[in-house]
Scaffold this active site. Sequence first.
Site, PDB file in Angstrom:
ATOM      1  N   PRO A 282       0.905  -1.332   0.061  1.00  0.00           N
ATOM      2  CA  PRO A 282      -0.023   0.097  -0.023  1.00  0.00           C
ATOM      3  C   PRO A 282       0.874   1.402   0.125  1.00  0.00           C
ATOM      4  CG  PRO A 282       0.286  -0.847   2.137  1.00  0.00           C
ATOM      5  CD  PRO A 282       0.909  -1.873   1.412  1.00  0.00           C
ATOM      6  N   ARG A 284      -0.731   5.023  -1.372  1.00  0.00           N
ATOM      7  CA  ARG A 284      -1.714   6.250  -0.912  1.00  0.00           C
ATOM      8  C   ARG A 284      -2.437   6.074   0.141  1.00  0.00           C
ATOM      9  NH1 ARG A 284      -3.928   8.958  -5.452  1.00  0.00           N
ATOM     10  NH2 ARG A 284      -3.431   7.144  -6.833  1.00  0.00           N
ATOM     11  N   TYR A 324      -3.818  14.579 -13.807  1.00  0.00           N
ATOM     12  CA  TYR A 324      -5.115  13.742 -13.797  1.00  0.00           C
ATOM     13  C   TYR A 324      -6.364  14.307 -13.699  1.00  0.00           C
ATOM     14  CZ  TYR A 324      -1.091  10.913 -11.969  1.00  0.00           C
ATOM     15  OH  TYR A 324       0.186  10.248 -11.711  1.00  0.00           O
ATOM     16  N   CYS A 350       3.684  29.251 -15.329  1.00  0.00           N
ATOM     17  CA  CYS A 350       3.464  29.883 -16.716  1.00  0.00           C
ATOM     18  C   CYS A 350       2.862  28.742 -17.561  1.00  0.00           C
ATOM     19  CB  CYS A 350       4.571  30.493 -17.329  1.00  0.00           C
ATOM     20  SG  CYS A 350       5.481  31.801 -16.400  1.00  0.00           S
ATOM     21  N   TYR A 378       1.800  11.102  -3.325  1.00  0.00           N
ATOM     22  CA  TYR A 378       2.075  11.636  -4.827  1.00  0.00           C
ATOM     23  C   TYR A 378       1.953  13.252  -4.905  1.00  0.00           C
ATOM     24  CZ  TYR A 378       1.254   6.605  -5.238  1.00  0.00           C
ATOM     25  OH  TYR A 378       1.387   5.312  -5.194  1.00  0.00           O
TER      26      TYR A 378
HETATM   27  N1  LLP Z   1       2.675  -1.555  -5.954  1.00  0.00           N
HETATM   28  C1  LLP Z   1       2.963  -0.910  -7.317  1.00  0.00           C
HETATM   29  C2  LLP Z   1       3.810  -2.156  -8.194  1.00  0.00           C
HETATM   30  C3  LLP Z   1       2.579   0.255  -7.748  1.00  0.00           C
HETATM   31  O1  LLP Z   1       3.169   0.604  -9.108  1.00  0.00           O
HETATM   32  C4  LLP Z   1       1.949   1.137  -7.200  1.00  0.00           C
HETATM   33  C5  LLP Z   1       1.767   2.579  -7.462  1.00  0.00           C
HETATM   34  C6  LLP Z   1       1.857   0.743  -5.840  1.00  0.00           C
HETATM   35  C7  LLP Z   1       2.079  -0.439  -5.194  1.00  0.00           C
HETATM   36  C8  LLP Z   1       1.180   1.667  -4.771  1.00  0.00           C
HETATM   37  O2  LLP Z   1      -0.250   2.086  -4.990  1.00  0.00           O
HETATM   38  P1  LLP Z   1      -0.940   2.948  -4.251  1.00  0.00           P
HETATM   39  O3  LLP Z   1      -1.412   2.008  -2.967  1.00  0.00           O
HETATM   40  O4  LLP Z   1      -0.305   4.178  -3.867  1.00  0.00           O
HETATM   41  O5  LLP Z   1      -2.104   3.246  -5.023  1.00  0.00           O
HETATM   42  N2  LLP Z   1       0.741   9.263  -9.158  1.00  0.00           N
HETATM   43  C9  LLP Z   1      -0.453   8.749  -9.204  1.00  0.00           C
HETATM   44  C10 LLP Z   1      -0.637   7.239  -8.535  1.00  0.00           C
HETATM   45  C11 LLP Z   1       0.540   6.384  -9.431  1.00  0.00           C
HETATM   46  C12 LLP Z   1       0.543   4.772  -8.657  1.00  0.00           C
HETATM   47  C13 LLP Z   1       1.675   4.088  -9.115  1.00  0.00           C
HETATM   48  N3  LLP Z   1       1.772   2.772  -8.766  1.00  0.00           N
HETATM   49  C14 LLP Z   1      -1.485   9.753  -8.415  1.00  0.00           C
HETATM   50  O6  LLP Z   1      -1.219  10.642  -7.975  1.00  0.00           O
HETATM   51  O7  LLP Z   1      -2.814   9.302  -8.225  1.00  0.00           O
END
Ligand code: LLP
Length: 423
Positions: A282, A284, A324, A350, A378
């Site tokens: 996890p 986010r 996004y 800008c 993020y």
């Molecule tokens: N594991 C892998 C292989 C991943 O690629 C990711 C996120 C995670 C775990 C963690 O995912 P989470 O639990 O954070 O959803 N920048 C984007 C989100 C990109 C996520 C990339 N991979 C945003 O700001 O929404």
Amino acid sequence: MTLPGSPHVAYRGGELFVEDCALGRLARRFGTPLYVYSRSAMLAALAGYQRALAGRDHLICYAMKANSNLAVLQIFAQAGCGFDIVSGGELERVLAAGGDAAKVVFSGVGKTRAEMARALEAGVACFNVESESELELLSQVAVQVGRTARISLRVNPDVDPKTHPYISTGLKGNKFGVAHERAVATYRRAATLPGIEVAGIDCHIGSQITETGPYLDALDRVLDLVESVEAHGITLHHLDLGGGLGITYTDEQPPAAEALVKAMLARIDTRGHGHRKIVLEPGRSLVGNAGVLVASVLYLKPGGAKNFCIVDAAMNDLMRPAMYEAWMSIVSCTLRDEPPQTMDVVGPVCESGDWLGRDRHLAVQPGDTVAVLSAGAYGMSMASNYNTRGRAAEVMVSGAQAWLIRDREAPADLFRGEHLLPR
Ligand code: LLP
């Protein structure tokens, strides 16, 4: 007024607090733009996962790409977490923060030879291998450095996580993972390679997922594969089920981590796989609601079509709205007894895409501070120096204490390492 996100971010008498620290005061003390995080909120988020997994062989690997500040990593390392990394740089951060390499899983589609060698030397727990050619190279590198690489294959279950297309990763058209139908053959190949030891299986279907269904669908596909792979005499010790659980930015209602993980464990048990070690990644959901971005209002600019509130934080500080079209809540740090106006909250960069929020209702004046909520994931980790803007400072709050955990970048920091041509 109740705010979406964390109970650790709340108004008290018209002032916005993170735990027992008023954001207006922190802004005066540390300047703006300023990221502020709640340690209790991070630990509370982690506790949900820990409760669900208690009594099982498991490892929670915080996906540090969400927020890789050393102090954040330190909190999770001290709480027993491992880390999901996607670069050699992230590995160095884990080690600098006192994390344990033996609890690290290394994900990512483009690991270099140098990154593999360094991770083997540090002794990471597992490489989440994303292609057949990566597997071959990893075996070669392992043999060269005299180590064995424990691996899991990241399989692509072809499940729709029902989230933003830029953050979906488990569909066939994505660059991630090994196709479901290639997985058995790739495991059989892995079992023959001299530098490789098969350890488990891995899958991650996307991010900001707000439903349980896609997780269970992906899990079923993964368990089908586990059964096929083991029918060939290859043992998979752990199931890495990735990350991706969403948070509340406005009115999303994702399942609680504890409920989601319990639902997955129930499915795993029903299908007779309860003996396997569970790994989760996890990101986010551990840090997102724990952080805010505090900005100062520079100018109000009334217009014919739109009113603008120009603040000192911009897309370089928080890219999610520009990238996004993400909706993130923006509120005043000090409530005013004035009627709110509708305005777009924009930064000084800008670009027309430099906005933090559109059509927001705010009662603010120049000099006030506002907070973008749920910016702990993020946010800073995606910040850039565009327009030669130094990145924001970061502060960790615990109760009434606040520690500076990252200095604000000064202009000289931004061109360190650049060189003039000879005259
Ligand atoms: N594991 C892998 C292989 C991943 O690629 C990711 C996120 C995670 C775990 C963690 O995912 P989470 O639990 O954070 O959803 N920048 C984007 C989100 C990109 C996520 C990339 N991979 C945003 O700001 O929404």
